[in-house]
Design an enzyme around this catalytic site. Structure first.
Site, PDB file in Angstrom:
ATOM      1  N   HIS A 155     -10.056  -6.342  -1.607  1.00 49.20           N
ATOM      2  CA  HIS A 155     -11.046  -5.935  -0.597  1.00 49.20           C
ATOM      3  C   HIS A 155     -12.168  -5.200  -1.330  1.00 49.20           C
ATOM      4  O   HIS A 155     -12.032  -4.028  -1.685  1.00 49.20           O
ATOM      5  CB  HIS A 155     -10.409  -4.997   0.439  1.00 49.20           C
ATOM      6  CG  HIS A 155      -9.432  -5.680   1.335  1.00 49.20           C
ATOM      7  ND1 HIS A 155      -9.812  -6.672   2.222  1.00 49.20           N
ATOM      8  CD2 HIS A 155      -8.101  -5.526   1.481  1.00 49.20           C
ATOM      9  CE1 HIS A 155      -8.742  -7.087   2.883  1.00 49.20           C
ATOM     10  NE2 HIS A 155      -7.690  -6.420   2.444  1.00 49.20           N
ATOM     11  N   GLU A 174       0.813  -1.228   0.000  1.00 52.96           N
ATOM     12  CA  GLU A 174       0.000   0.000   0.000  1.00 52.96           C
ATOM     13  C   GLU A 174       0.845   1.275   0.000  1.00 52.96           C
ATOM     14  O   GLU A 174       0.608   2.186   0.789  1.00 52.96           O
ATOM     15  CB  GLU A 174      -0.961  -0.008   1.186  1.00 52.96           C
ATOM     16  CG  GLU A 174      -1.915  -1.198   1.141  1.00 52.96           C
ATOM     17  CD  GLU A 174      -2.764  -1.349   2.407  1.00 52.96           C
ATOM     18  OE1 GLU A 174      -2.845  -0.397   3.188  1.00 52.96           O
ATOM     19  OE2 GLU A 174      -3.346  -2.437   2.592  1.00 52.96           O
ATOM     20  N   ASN A 182       2.238  -5.329  -2.975  1.00 53.69           N
ATOM     21  CA  ASN A 182       0.854  -5.678  -2.629  1.00 53.69           C
ATOM     22  C   ASN A 182       0.022  -4.417  -2.416  1.00 53.69           C
ATOM     23  O   ASN A 182       0.459  -3.493  -1.735  1.00 53.69           O
ATOM     24  CB  ASN A 182       0.895  -6.489  -1.314  1.00 53.69           C
ATOM     25  CG  ASN A 182      -0.410  -7.171  -0.977  1.00 53.69           C
ATOM     26  OD1 ASN A 182      -0.995  -7.842  -1.827  1.00 53.69           O
ATOM     27  ND2 ASN A 182      -0.867  -7.019   0.258  1.00 53.69           N
ATOM     28  N   GLU A 241      -5.869 -10.810  -0.434  1.00 54.55           N
ATOM     29  CA  GLU A 241      -6.654 -10.455   0.770  1.00 54.55           C
ATOM     30  C   GLU A 241      -8.142 -10.362   0.439  1.00 54.55           C
ATOM     31  O   GLU A 241      -8.821  -9.420   0.847  1.00 54.55           O
ATOM     32  CB  GLU A 241      -6.186  -9.106   1.337  1.00 54.55           C
ATOM     33  CG  GLU A 241      -4.701  -9.011   1.612  1.00 54.55           C
ATOM     34  CD  GLU A 241      -4.285  -7.730   2.314  1.00 54.55           C
ATOM     35  OE1 GLU A 241      -5.160  -6.999   2.810  1.00 54.55           O
ATOM     36  OE2 GLU A 241      -3.071  -7.477   2.358  1.00 54.55           O
ATOM     37  N   ASP A 247     -11.924 -10.235   0.317  1.00 50.61           N
ATOM     38  CA  ASP A 247     -13.187 -10.301   1.045  1.00 50.61           C
ATOM     39  C   ASP A 247     -14.145  -9.303   0.399  1.00 50.61           C
ATOM     40  O   ASP A 247     -13.711  -8.356  -0.248  1.00 50.61           O
ATOM     41  CB  ASP A 247     -13.053 -10.089   2.565  1.00 50.61           C
ATOM     42  CG  ASP A 247     -12.368  -8.803   2.981  1.00 50.61           C
ATOM     43  OD1 ASP A 247     -12.214  -7.892   2.145  1.00 50.61           O
ATOM     44  OD2 ASP A 247     -12.006  -8.685   4.160  1.00 50.61           O
TER      45      ASP A 247
HETATM   46  O1  G3I Z   1      -3.155  -5.963  19.399  1.00 53.51           O
HETATM   47  C1  G3I Z   1      -4.240  -5.200  19.951  1.00 53.51           C
HETATM   48  C2  G3I Z   1      -4.677  -5.829  21.185  1.00 53.51           C
HETATM   49  O2  G3I Z   1      -3.640  -5.758  22.141  1.00 53.51           O
HETATM   50  C3  G3I Z   1      -5.921  -5.109  21.687  1.00 53.51           C
HETATM   51  O3  G3I Z   1      -6.426  -5.764  22.795  1.00 53.51           O
HETATM   52  C4  G3I Z   1      -6.992  -5.090  20.598  1.00 53.51           C
HETATM   53  C5  G3I Z   1      -8.234  -4.282  21.018  1.00 53.51           C
HETATM   54  O4  G3I Z   1      -8.945  -3.859  19.878  1.00 53.51           O
HETATM   55  O5  G3I Z   1      -6.463  -4.488  19.485  1.00 53.51           O
HETATM   56  C6  G3I Z   1      -5.358  -5.185  18.965  1.00 53.51           C
HETATM   57  O6  G3I Z   1      -4.889  -4.632  17.814  1.00 53.51           O
HETATM   58  C7  G3I Z   1      -5.705  -4.766  16.668  1.00 53.51           C
HETATM   59  C8  G3I Z   1      -4.947  -5.611  15.626  1.00 53.51           C
HETATM   60  O7  G3I Z   1      -5.690  -5.649  14.418  1.00 53.51           O
HETATM   61  C9  G3I Z   1      -4.690  -7.030  16.082  1.00 53.51           C
HETATM   62  O8  G3I Z   1      -5.883  -7.679  16.353  1.00 53.51           O
HETATM   63  C10 G3I Z   1      -6.003  -3.404  16.124  1.00 53.51           C
HETATM   64  O9  G3I Z   1      -6.833  -2.712  17.023  1.00 53.51           O
HETATM   65  C11 G3I Z   1      -6.674  -3.492  14.773  1.00 53.51           C
HETATM   66  O10 G3I Z   1      -6.749  -2.194  14.204  1.00 53.51           O
HETATM   67  C12 G3I Z   1      -5.858  -4.370  13.859  1.00 53.51           C
HETATM   68  O11 G3I Z   1      -6.530  -4.460  12.629  1.00 53.51           O
HETATM   69  C13 G3I Z   1      -5.825  -5.058  11.570  1.00 53.51           C
HETATM   70  C14 G3I Z   1      -5.595  -4.039  10.458  1.00 53.51           C
HETATM   71  O12 G3I Z   1      -4.951  -4.686   9.365  1.00 53.51           O
HETATM   72  C15 G3I Z   1      -4.723  -2.875  10.935  1.00 53.51           C
HETATM   73  O13 G3I Z   1      -4.592  -1.951   9.930  1.00 53.51           O
HETATM   74  C16 G3I Z   1      -6.685  -6.194  11.019  1.00 53.51           C
HETATM   75  O14 G3I Z   1      -6.810  -7.215  12.009  1.00 53.51           O
HETATM   76  C17 G3I Z   1      -6.092  -6.769   9.752  1.00 53.51           C
HETATM   77  O15 G3I Z   1      -7.013  -7.638   9.159  1.00 53.51           O
HETATM   78  C18 G3I Z   1      -5.791  -5.649   8.778  1.00 53.51           C
HETATM   79  O16 G3I Z   1      -5.146  -6.219   7.656  1.00 53.51           O
HETATM   80  C19 G3I Z   1      -4.818  -5.319   6.576  1.00 53.51           C
HETATM   81  C20 G3I Z   1      -3.616  -5.905   5.856  1.00 53.51           C
HETATM   82  O17 G3I Z   1      -2.576  -6.115   6.771  1.00 53.51           O
HETATM   83  C21 G3I Z   1      -3.177  -4.980   4.725  1.00 53.51           C
HETATM   84  N1  G3I Z   1      -4.267  -4.688   3.821  1.00 53.51           N
HETATM   85  C22 G3I Z   1      -5.489  -4.215   4.419  1.00 53.51           C
HETATM   86  C23 G3I Z   1      -5.953  -5.158   5.525  1.00 53.51           C
HETATM   87  C24 G3I Z   1      -7.249  -4.683   6.112  1.00 53.51           C
HETATM   88  O18 G3I Z   1      -7.082  -3.456   6.755  1.00 53.51           O
END
Ligand code: G3I
Length: 401
Positions: free
Chosen positions: A263, A176, A222, A294, A296
């Site tokens: 997405h 990105e 990517n 990715e 969905d």
């Molecule tokens: O790790 C913390 C945890 O300690 C806390 O308790 C919890 C409470 O909400 O949050 C946790 O962090 C979260 C993390 O995922 C791990 O679960 C973040 O809040 C959350 O924002 C984060 O989201 C991820 C996101 O990337 C971040 O930008 C998504 O799971 C993940 O699916 C998403 O994946 C991205 C790809 O890497 C790149 N392309 C887009 C895709 C979707 O955004």
């Protein structure tokens, strides 16, 4: 039938891809002739193997480790032949404290994949999100200069790729890096933390550093919103990415592939397989591999959807299935589309509701109770019925009179 990896060798033809192909043996799946396959009795990975196509999912490591939810683990193992870490290979998880690595969760996924004969997509080496606080705060308060930041990025890539050397099939090296048409300025450009501090050259550098650390892993750029070409104007993101990777090829930057995230949202209409396959072809004509990385397809959660109105829900499920299908058919149409990965397979752990503040959901191929949705069956049908050779029916001889 030859796995796509082997077919791709001729075209991609870098020493690295060839070695990667030979080192990692394909997930062993039995080959069934197209004419006899019964999609209802086959998993996605089995059906994909008939084409040499790897079917993948992003994996939520907390869900995988949850002893109260064995179904999650079972489906990851049985349905998919490649896995991606949804979060645990990101910099904030791998190096939460400067100089101290936390390899545990990522190693667990690699071990799981090996036990289940799955390939691993490494995600992600360079991204502007999910960076450790010590890094972003150090840059913000000036204690990390831009020169030091470049050294830190090189060290990060070198350390991470070396740690997983020989275990990663495809790395998302840079993720990105390119803006969207709605960003400011409204022309497409390099965006974000890394471009701001290092200039756009960091993208090519990242590929060089990754290649130096593992000559066998396939190195991918990517991004999202690059499933189809637009009008070729200054707001056409796919065209910008195309020109970027074309220049990389011309300059000898060690890039092997382009990952199209996929997405999508049903509110934006349906892609058709032809426009998507046309885009894949343009990338693979540059002698690059491609992958959907990715996928969905989310929908708006209106009040009627939340209340369970089937007349509201069913069209969304149909549109979602149609979009999954368009991307998968396009991938099947191109021998250099190496893998098709969904970004989680169940609505139970989808990132969408959290990200959209509850406004969107229903994005995955299984529902929250692990019931397969229409999208899952559509994918199986695409995999089962694509590429069937025409077989001349045997015409019974009429007895001579
Ligand atoms: O790790 C913390 C945890 O300690 C806390 O308790 C919890 C409470 O909400 O949050 C946790 O962090 C979260 C993390 O995922 C791990 O679960 C973040 O809040 C959350 O924002 C984060 O989201 C991820 C996101 O990337 C971040 O930008 C998504 O799971 C993940 O699916 C998403 O994946 C991205 C790809 O890497 C790149 N392309 C887009 C895709 C979707 O955004």
């Amino acid at each position: 039938m030859k796995p796509k990896q082997l077919i791709a060798i001729g075209a991609i033809a870098t020493a690295a891809t060839i070695t990667a192909t030979l080192v990692l043996s394909p997930a062993a799946e039995s080959h069934k002739s197209v004419a006899t396959v019964d999609p209802a009795s086959q998993t996605l990975r089995q059906l994909g193997a008939r084409h040499g196509l790897y079917l993948g999912t992003a994996v939520d490591m907390a869900a995988l480790a949850d002893a109260d939810d064995p179904q999650y683990r079972d489906i990851v193992a049985s349905e998919f032949s490649t896995v991606t870490a949804e979060n645990v290979m990101k910099w904030e998880t791998l190096e939460p404290t400067r100089g101290t690595y936390n390899w545990g969760p990522a190693d667990e996924l690699v071990d799981f994949a090996r036990a289940n004969r799955q390939r691993v997509r490494g995600h992600v080496l360079v991204w502007q999100n999910q960076l450790p606080g010590w890094l972003t705060e150090g840059v913000a308060d000036g204690t990390i200069t831009n020169d030091e930041l470049r050294d830190l990025l090189k060290k990060h890539i070198t350390d991470v790729v070396s740690h997983f050397k020989g275990k990663i099939w495809q790395w998302d090296v840079v993720n990105e890096a390119v803006s969207d048409p709605w960003d400011t300025p409204s022309t497409i450009h390099y965006k974000g933390f890394w471009a701001e501090h290092l200039g756009s050259e960091y993208v090519a550098d990242a590929f060089r550093w990754a290649r130096d650390a593992d000559r066998n892993a396939l190195l991918f750029y990517n991004d999202y919103n690059i499933e189809a070409f637009g009008d070729g104007s200054a707001t056409d993101k796919t065209a910008f990415v195309y020109e970027m990777v074309k220049q990389f090829r011309a300059d000898g930057v060690p890039i092997d592939g382009v990952g199209s995230q996929g997405h999508l949202g049903t509110q934006y209409g349906n892609y058709d397989a032809l426009q998507v396959s046309a885009a894949l072809k343009r990338f693979t004509d540059l002698k690059l591999a491609t992958a959907f990385t990715e996928v969905d397809v989310r929908s708006e959660l209106t009040d009627a959807v939340v209340d369970g109105s089937s007349s509201e829900i069913n069209p969304r499920l149909q549109a979602s299935a149609a979009n999954y299908s368009a991307l998968l058919q396009a991938c099947l149409s191109n021998r250099h589309c190496l893998s098709f990965t969904v970004w989680g397979f169940t609505d139970k752990y989808s990132w969408i509701p959290n990200w959209s503040d509850g406004q969107e959901g229903l994005a995955n191929i299984y529902d929250e109770d692990y019931q397969p949705k229409r999208a899952y069956n559509t994918m199986r049908a695409d995999l089962a019925f694509s590429g069937a050779p025409y077989v001349q029916p045997r015409i019974p001889q009429r007895p001579r009179r």
